[in-house]
Design an enzyme around this catalytic site. Structure first.
Site, short mmCIF file in Angstrom:
data_model
loop_
_atom_site.label_atom_id
_atom_site.label_comp_id
_atom_site.label_asym_id
_atom_site.label_seq_id
_atom_site.Cartn_x
_atom_site.Cartn_y
_atom_site.Cartn_z
N ARG A 190 0.82 -1.21 0.00
CA ARG A 190 0.00 0.00 0.00
C ARG A 190 0.86 1.28 0.00
NH1 ARG A 190 -2.58 -3.55 -1.46
NH2 ARG A 190 -4.44 -4.44 -0.52
N SER A 240 -12.82 1.21 3.45
CA SER A 240 -12.18 0.97 4.75
C SER A 240 -11.55 2.25 5.30
CB SER A 240 -11.09 -0.10 4.60
OG SER A 240 -11.65 -1.34 4.22
N GLU A 315 -6.37 4.99 6.90
CA GLU A 315 -5.88 5.12 5.52
C GLU A 315 -6.56 6.29 4.82
OE1 GLU A 315 -7.51 2.14 2.51
OE2 GLU A 315 -7.51 0.94 4.33
#
Length: 339
Positions: A190, A240, A315
């Protein structure tokens, strides 16, 4: 998915002269003023942006960047805003939106595909599957643009698109083109070199293995069915909120399970709610403000930390009116305690 770094962008808030210069240099319809950011992000939250530019070609993107640099105007670059929380006060600057005008795709043969940064990720994956190529199916349900996916090394099932990237064409913040290879991009889980924010992805070449088209379609349908079963699909959300942490995962499980075990599933703040369907999602039930979302992020983070000793990181990134972009949990921790 965003292309901006976690820093205040250079330049000043644009005045009427900046909008006039952009309108003079760009094709009709590519420049708008006083645009609600709630219309640009998947959370449907955020105050007005001074100027929004939606280039329909790489050439007009380069022109827009050159004008912005000449005018010394503050700006950010976004895709579909799928991991952004826009501030209730909006953004005092120029938003460059990489959209479908930069979204073509073609098959170069031998498993190599070339695609534009503005291509919608599910559409990209479906086309790759239709060509009988394997390796992208894990991203079938991810909302956002290909440029954001490539920048964030996005994916699911702990896979990332970066392993398939051959090269990236990018443009800097004064409109100059650069080409980066796989070795230049420093892909990690990521993460990538592109997250520094000094380059904007405009196109990429990716290589995939040959696969069985029907088997790939079945796998894609299975992934989508699983997402529909556990993720909220009706109310506005950004996907998310918290990053999966290996230490938390080994102790309790993924962030959604940890938040649920902390007793927060379904808890609301104003118009925002920790989703009753999946606790790592925060949904907008109507009229939610950025402050509501930030309060829930802080509540979830503090509650899970009290239970596990592990502080989750978001995130999602928050965009402040002056262009400072930071992980939302950092902004949430600065909120005043409720009276």
């Amino acid at each position: 998915m965003t292309f901006a770094a976690d820093l205040a962008p250079p330049g000043h808030a644009p005045d009427a002269g900046v909008a006039a210069a952009l309108r003079s240099a760009l094709p009709s319809g590519e420049v708008a003023t006083d645009v609600p950011l709630a219309t640009l992000g998947r959370w449907r939250i955020g105050g007005p942006a001074d100027i929004v530019v939606t280039p329909q070609s790489v050439e007009t993107l380069a022109t827009a960047l050159a004008v912005i640099a000449e005018q010394d105007a503050r700006h950010i670059v976004i895709g579909d805003g799928s991991n952004l929380l826009f501030d209730d006060a909006g953004f005092r600057g120029v938003v460059l939106r990489i959209g479908r005008g930069l979204g073509g795709i073609r098959n170069l043969g031998d498993g190599v595909v070339e695609a534009g940064a503005g291509l919608w990720v599910p559409a990209f994956v479906r086309q790759v599957i239709d060509w009988g190529l394997a390796g992208a199916v894990h991203a079938i349900g991810i909302p956002g643009t290909l440029g954001g996916l490539i920048t964030m090394n996005g994916g699911s099932q702990r896979k990332g698109i970066g392993e398939n990237v051959v090269r990236v064409d990018a443009i800097d913040h004064v409109g100059r083109m650069q080409r980066l290879t796989q070795d230049d991009l420093d892909y990690r889980y990521r993460a990538s070199r592109l997250q520094r924010g000094d380059l904007i992805v405009v196109a990429a070449q990716l290589r995939f293995a040959t696969g069985d088209r029907q088997a790939l379609r079945r796998e894609a349908l299975s992934i989508l069915a699983a997402r529909r079963a556990k993720f909220p699909m009706v109310r506005a959300n950004c996907g998310s909120v918290f990053v999966s942490d290996p230490a938390l995962y080994s102790l309790i499980g993924p962030p959604g399970l940890a938040i649920e075990r902390a007793g927060l599933k379904g808890v609301s703040a104003g118009g925002a709610q920790i989703s009753p369907d999946h606790a790592n999602f925060i949904v907008n039930n109507g009229g939610a403000r950025a402050q509501d979302v930030l309060h829930l992020i802080r509540l979830a983070r503090r509650s899970v930390a009290a239970m596990s000793g592990i502080a989750m990181d978001a995130e999602v990134r928050h965009l402040a009116p002056d262009g400072v972009m930071r992980p939302a949990h950092e902004v949430a921790e600065l909120l005043a305690d409720p009276a």
